[in-house]
Design a protein around this motif. Structure first.
Motif, PDB file in Angstrom:
ATOM      1  N   LEU A  94       0.852  -1.186   0.000  1.00  0.00           N
ATOM      2  CA  LEU A  94       0.000   0.000   0.000  1.00  0.00           C
ATOM      3  C   LEU A  94       0.882   1.227   0.000  1.00  0.00           C
ATOM      4  N   LYS A  96       1.070   5.302   0.037  1.00  0.00           N
ATOM      5  CA  LYS A  96       0.310   6.528   0.281  1.00  0.00           C
ATOM      6  C   LYS A  96       1.000   7.722  -0.373  1.00  0.00           C
ATOM      7  N   VAL A 121      -3.284  -0.431  -8.641  1.00  0.00           N
ATOM      8  CA  VAL A 121      -4.587   0.239  -8.683  1.00  0.00           C
ATOM      9  C   VAL A 121      -4.428   1.528  -7.906  1.00  0.00           C
ATOM     10  N   ALA A 122      -4.803   2.625  -8.517  1.00  0.00           N
ATOM     11  CA  ALA A 122      -4.609   3.908  -7.852  1.00  0.00           C
ATOM     12  C   ALA A 122      -5.928   4.565  -7.498  1.00  0.00           C
ATOM     13  N   GLY A 123      -6.003   5.051  -6.262  1.00  0.00           N
ATOM     14  CA  GLY A 123      -7.142   5.874  -5.859  1.00  0.00           C
ATOM     15  C   GLY A 123      -6.718   7.320  -5.963  1.00  0.00           C
ATOM     16  N   ASP A 124      -7.063   8.096  -4.994  1.00  0.00           N
ATOM     17  CA  ASP A 124      -6.687   9.504  -5.017  1.00  0.00           C
ATOM     18  C   ASP A 124      -5.354   9.707  -4.321  1.00  0.00           C
ATOM     19  N   THR A 126      -3.882   6.828  -2.550  1.00  0.00           N
ATOM     20  CA  THR A 126      -3.402   5.499  -2.194  1.00  0.00           C
ATOM     21  C   THR A 126      -3.231   4.647  -3.438  1.00  0.00           C
ATOM     22  N   ILE A 127      -2.143   3.899  -3.452  1.00  0.00           N
ATOM     23  CA  ILE A 127      -1.931   2.964  -4.556  1.00  0.00           C
ATOM     24  C   ILE A 127      -1.803   1.568  -3.976  1.00  0.00           C
ATOM     25  N   LEU A 128      -2.452   0.638  -4.621  1.00  0.00           N
ATOM     26  CA  LEU A 128      -2.302  -0.752  -4.236  1.00  0.00           C
ATOM     27  C   LEU A 128      -1.415  -1.405  -5.275  1.00  0.00           C
TER      28      LEU A 128
ATOM     29  N   GLY B 119      -6.121   0.202   4.753  1.00  0.00           N
ATOM     30  CA  GLY B 119      -6.315   1.274   3.796  1.00  0.00           C
ATOM     31  C   GLY B 119      -7.380   0.916   2.780  1.00  0.00           C
ATOM     32  N   THR B 120      -7.738   1.873   1.938  1.00  0.00           N
ATOM     33  CA  THR B 120      -8.713   1.619   0.883  1.00  0.00           C
ATOM     34  C   THR B 120      -8.191   2.201  -0.412  1.00  0.00           C
ATOM     35  N   VAL B 121      -8.686   1.632  -1.490  1.00  0.00           N
ATOM     36  CA  VAL B 121      -8.398   2.215  -2.793  1.00  0.00           C
ATOM     37  C   VAL B 121      -9.719   2.346  -3.512  1.00  0.00           C
ATOM     38  N   ALA B 122     -10.046   3.547  -3.949  1.00  0.00           N
ATOM     39  CA  ALA B 122     -11.319   3.769  -4.607  1.00  0.00           C
ATOM     40  C   ALA B 122     -11.118   4.062  -6.072  1.00  0.00           C
ATOM     41  N   LEU B 128     -11.668  -1.069  -2.968  1.00  0.00           N
ATOM     42  CA  LEU B 128     -10.937  -2.210  -2.452  1.00  0.00           C
ATOM     43  C   LEU B 128     -10.548  -1.857  -1.030  1.00  0.00           C
TER      44      LEU B 128
END
Lengths: 149, 149
Positions: A94, A96, A121-124, A126-128, B119-122, B128
DNA sequence: ATGCAAAATGAATAAATATACAATATGAAT
DNA sequence: ATTCATATTGTATATTTATTCATTTTGCAT
């Protein structure tokens, strides 16, 4: 020599260095031509609200009051890149970033085309990062050092 | 007892009491029917990022890692309706929302600052949710009930 | 300058926290 | 089940930090 200057110096040293103990800070102070005892330092730190917290990677670190939560630079080395923290969970990494930076960082990782990294996979903020099966955490971290180093 | 429960108890005790030393926390834990040694507690606290800071009036106090302070929710409760489905997969929780709603829901989860949730990923319509290692599915679902209930 | 009170400091020590080491438990693979 | 690796834990100890006490310094009003 005077107290005021000492406090300012302490703040600067704590901000600029990853100080882990008061002894260490004392050395830095001495290097800067300002010395006092550990007792005085302990009192100074309390007065300024500078406390010993964690650097996010298992280590200790003195932190200034405002942002006593997130590691500011202690990620593999690249604070120039927008990575503020990393945690392994469920065999994935994860990552950040500051709000809004995740997609850009993720794209950079994707474009490196590393075998060890199955995908991201990227959020705003956070990246997984999903490693390929059988790849060690260390190998992935090496990858990131290569990509961002 | 098990480790997971101990960590959860520690978080609760630190949140609800002005704990000033590890010894004091050990007493509280024993009062709650859960005991361990100071060594173990020290390690637990480090893992959870709970560190000794200042209470603002000259005293010491253990503090939970800071979470982002949030302005009030524009439309409270709206996020609950925005969850259309949830599935466990690969140790993670896949949360489905209508298109565009995922970020808002994820932010609400993040801001709860729960230890159980790493954490989360949106994306746009999918979140997720990654539980912290060692946390059960049930514990995570309890969290969500707390957050949205 | 002198005297006084409060603040600052260091030395020594107490208190609190982290860790080395050994033991046990847990889990995965065969 | 057996082996091997890893994680968790307690004991004892080391390390680190806070505080006590005595002393010195500083500021201020005579």
């Amino acid at each position: 020599m005077n107290r005021e200057q000492r406090l300012l110096l302490i703040e600067r040293l704590v901000r600029q260095n990853a100080v882990t103990t008061q002894e260490e800070l004392l050395m830095l102070m001495e290097g800067a031509g300002m010395k006092c005892t550990q007792a005085t330092l302990s009192r100074d730190l309390r007065q300024m609200g500078i406390s010993r917290g964690f650097d996010g990677r298992g280590g200790y670190r003195y932190l200034l009051p405002e942002r006593r939560e997130e590691p500011d630079e202690p990620v593999p080395g690249r604070e120039t890149e927008a990575i503020t923290a990393m945690t392994w969970a469920k065999g994935m990494l994860l990552i950040k970033t500051p709000p809004g930076f995740a997609p850009a960082v993720a794209i950079k990782i994707d474009r490196a085309g590393r075998y060890e990294i199955a995908g991201t996979v990227a959020g705003d903020d956070t990246i997984l990062l999903i490693p390929r099966d059988g790849v060690s955490n260390e190998a992935v971290e090496e990858c990131l050092k290569t990509i961002f180093g």
